[in-house]
Enzyme design. Sequence first.
Site, PDB file in Angstrom:
ATOM      1  N   LYS A 105       0.823  -1.215   0.000  1.00  0.00           N
ATOM      2  CA  LYS A 105       0.000   0.000   0.000  1.00  0.00           C
ATOM      3  C   LYS A 105       0.854   1.261   0.000  1.00  0.00           C
ATOM      4  O   LYS A 105       0.645   2.167  -0.801  1.00  0.00           O
ATOM      5  CB  LYS A 105      -0.931   0.044   1.219  1.00  0.00           C
ATOM      6  CG  LYS A 105      -2.022  -1.017   1.207  1.00  0.00           C
ATOM      7  CD  LYS A 105      -2.738  -1.062   2.553  1.00  0.00           C
ATOM      8  CE  LYS A 105      -1.801  -1.355   3.665  1.00  0.00           C
ATOM      9  NZ  LYS A 105      -1.974  -2.480   4.480  1.00  0.00           N
TER      10      LYS A 105
ATOM     11  N   ARG B  47     -10.641   1.110   8.504  1.00  0.00           N
ATOM     12  CA  ARG B  47     -10.285  -0.293   8.707  1.00  0.00           C
ATOM     13  C   ARG B  47     -11.423  -1.132   9.248  1.00  0.00           C
ATOM     14  O   ARG B  47     -11.242  -2.341   9.436  1.00  0.00           O
ATOM     15  CB  ARG B  47      -9.130  -0.375   9.695  1.00  0.00           C
ATOM     16  CG  ARG B  47      -7.797  -0.165   9.053  1.00  0.00           C
ATOM     17  CD  ARG B  47      -6.740  -0.275  10.120  1.00  0.00           C
ATOM     18  NE  ARG B  47      -5.830  -1.326   9.800  1.00  0.00           N
ATOM     19  CZ  ARG B  47      -4.587  -1.089   9.320  1.00  0.00           C
ATOM     20  NH1 ARG B  47      -4.166   0.114   9.126  1.00  0.00           N
ATOM     21  NH2 ARG B  47      -3.801  -2.082   9.059  1.00  0.00           N
TER      22      ARG B  47
ATOM     23  N   ARG C 264      10.606  -7.866   5.742  1.00  0.00           N
ATOM     24  CA  ARG C 264      10.625  -6.405   5.636  1.00  0.00           C
ATOM     25  C   ARG C 264      11.559  -5.768   6.667  1.00  0.00           C
ATOM     26  O   ARG C 264      11.578  -6.164   7.819  1.00  0.00           O
ATOM     27  CB  ARG C 264       9.198  -5.882   5.839  1.00  0.00           C
ATOM     28  CG  ARG C 264       9.095  -4.382   5.910  1.00  0.00           C
ATOM     29  CD  ARG C 264       7.736  -3.890   5.536  1.00  0.00           C
ATOM     30  NE  ARG C 264       6.691  -4.274   6.486  1.00  0.00           N
ATOM     31  CZ  ARG C 264       5.407  -4.023   6.276  1.00  0.00           C
ATOM     32  NH1 ARG C 264       5.006  -3.455   5.170  1.00  0.00           N
ATOM     33  NH2 ARG C 264       4.520  -4.391   7.163  1.00  0.00           N
TER      34      ARG C 264
ATOM     35  N   ARG D 133       9.949  -3.742  11.987  1.00  0.00           N
ATOM     36  CA  ARG D 133       8.789  -3.124  12.636  1.00  0.00           C
ATOM     37  C   ARG D 133       8.347  -4.006  13.795  1.00  0.00           C
ATOM     38  O   ARG D 133       8.359  -5.225  13.678  1.00  0.00           O
ATOM     39  CB  ARG D 133       7.641  -3.028  11.618  1.00  0.00           C
ATOM     40  CG  ARG D 133       7.318  -1.630  11.214  1.00  0.00           C
ATOM     41  CD  ARG D 133       6.363  -1.619  10.067  1.00  0.00           C
ATOM     42  NE  ARG D 133       5.009  -2.043  10.415  1.00  0.00           N
ATOM     43  CZ  ARG D 133       3.949  -1.833   9.636  1.00  0.00           C
ATOM     44  NH1 ARG D 133       4.099  -1.224   8.486  1.00  0.00           N
ATOM     45  NH2 ARG D 133       2.757  -2.238  10.014  1.00  0.00           N
TER      46      ARG D 133
ATOM     47  N   ARG E 114      -2.889  -9.475  12.914  1.00  0.00           N
ATOM     48  CA  ARG E 114      -3.173  -8.449  11.898  1.00  0.00           C
ATOM     49  C   ARG E 114      -4.010  -9.020  10.758  1.00  0.00           C
ATOM     50  O   ARG E 114      -4.932  -8.368  10.271  1.00  0.00           O
ATOM     51  CB  ARG E 114      -1.868  -7.860  11.354  1.00  0.00           C
ATOM     52  CG  ARG E 114      -1.217  -6.911  12.336  1.00  0.00           C
ATOM     53  CD  ARG E 114       0.255  -6.759  12.077  1.00  0.00           C
ATOM     54  NE  ARG E 114       0.532  -5.951  10.901  1.00  0.00           N
ATOM     55  CZ  ARG E 114       1.712  -5.930  10.279  1.00  0.00           C
ATOM     56  NH1 ARG E 114       2.703  -6.690  10.717  1.00  0.00           N
ATOM     57  NH2 ARG E 114       1.899  -5.162   9.235  1.00  0.00           N
TER      58      ARG E 114
HETATM   59  P1  ADP Z   1      -0.481  -2.760   8.040  1.00  0.00           P
HETATM   60  O1  ADP Z   1      -1.625  -2.374   7.176  1.00  0.00           O
HETATM   61  O2  ADP Z   1       0.742  -3.153   7.260  1.00  0.00           O
HETATM   62  O3  ADP Z   1      -0.837  -3.815   9.047  1.00  0.00           O
HETATM   63  P2  ADP Z   1      -0.271  -0.016   9.125  1.00  0.00           P
HETATM   64  O4  ADP Z   1       1.052   0.631   9.147  1.00  0.00           O
HETATM   65  O5  ADP Z   1      -1.284   0.515   8.194  1.00  0.00           O
HETATM   66  O6  ADP Z   1       0.041  -1.562   8.894  1.00  0.00           O
HETATM   67  O7  ADP Z   1      -0.901   0.011  10.594  1.00  0.00           O
HETATM   68  C1  ADP Z   1      -0.175  -0.474  11.684  1.00  0.00           C
HETATM   69  C2  ADP Z   1      -1.038  -0.523  12.934  1.00  0.00           C
HETATM   70  O8  ADP Z   1      -1.521   0.790  13.250  1.00  0.00           O
HETATM   71  C3  ADP Z   1      -2.282  -1.389  12.875  1.00  0.00           C
HETATM   72  O9  ADP Z   1      -2.026  -2.755  13.100  1.00  0.00           O
HETATM   73  C4  ADP Z   1      -3.120  -0.741  14.000  1.00  0.00           C
HETATM   74  O10 ADP Z   1      -2.669  -1.113  15.272  1.00  0.00           O
HETATM   75  C5  ADP Z   1      -2.816   0.733  13.827  1.00  0.00           C
HETATM   76  N1  ADP Z   1      -3.790   1.386  12.923  1.00  0.00           N
HETATM   77  C6  ADP Z   1      -3.512   1.938  11.716  1.00  0.00           C
HETATM   78  N2  ADP Z   1      -4.629   2.441  11.164  1.00  0.00           N
HETATM   79  C7  ADP Z   1      -5.643   2.203  12.037  1.00  0.00           C
HETATM   80  C8  ADP Z   1      -7.044   2.462  12.045  1.00  0.00           C
HETATM   81  N3  ADP Z   1      -7.668   3.086  11.028  1.00  0.00           N
HETATM   82  N4  ADP Z   1      -7.773   2.058  13.096  1.00  0.00           N
HETATM   83  C9  ADP Z   1      -7.194   1.435  14.128  1.00  0.00           C
HETATM   84  N5  ADP Z   1      -5.887   1.145  14.186  1.00  0.00           N
HETATM   85  C10 ADP Z   1      -5.104   1.519  13.156  1.00  0.00           C
END
Ligand code: ADP
Length: 215
Positions: free
Chosen positions: A14, A89, A123, A156, A167
């Site tokens: 993404k 999400r 990663r 990470r 996740r």
């Molecule tokens: P990925 O999509 O690769 O799992 P992101 O970097 O987008 O990782 O998000 C990492 C973390 O940040 C998520 O696992 C969550 O804990 C938090 N997070 C990100 N966006 C949201 C959201 N819209 N609502 C709740 N938690 C979020």
Amino acid sequence: MRKYVIIGVPGSGKSTQASILAADLDLVQISVGDIFRWNVQNHTKMGAQVRRVMAAGELVGDDLAEAVTAERLAQHDWNYGFVIDGFPRNPRQAEFFLESYDIDGVIHLDMPDSEVRRRVLARRLCANCGVDYNLIQSRPATEGVCDVCGGNLVTREDDTEEALVVRLREYHEKTDPVLDLFRRKEYVATIDATASKDEIQQAIRDKFALPPYEP
Ligand code: ADP
């Protein structure tokens, strides 16, 4: 003005695709995960609040995620539009989002779970400048050192086997329904995210009738 949401399982690329798109079309790239990670790294109050939840691979609470997103979008620095990654999400966040913003479409990067594990566990990120590496495809010239700035490469905190299981579960339970909801209201372009980086970018351009990609 162009406004897109980009959705896909962890490791589907993404942020890679969003950043190419944003740089080329003058869009602002907004990553809600990056905002939370910045807060964790900089030891803010919010960082302390979200650190454990994120490291475990769970979603941060809706009130906070919505507030962070609304605040970021309220900066209105997106004269030509934005591409947002990591929001919405779950269905509640989607309703919240659609009440406030009309979007041009949703970019859905489609990748099987079996591929996710391989990619995410390989990663690495530069702790200094944030550039992303992958030990399978884009290895740094010197192990553990960033090609761009010489910074340390780190993993990470949520790129572990345990957090990844959570996740993926969170994604399928909560974010799959967001795609269904968007499909009823918006244009959703599903793109094969196992193709090469350039092919994926071109496919996005094709689906949204955007200027061709010139790598
Ligand atoms: P990925 O999509 O690769 O799992 P992101 O970097 O987008 O990782 O998000 C990492 C973390 O940040 C998520 O696992 C969550 O804990 C938090 N997070 C990100 N966006 C949201 C959201 N819209 N609502 C709740 N938690 C979020």
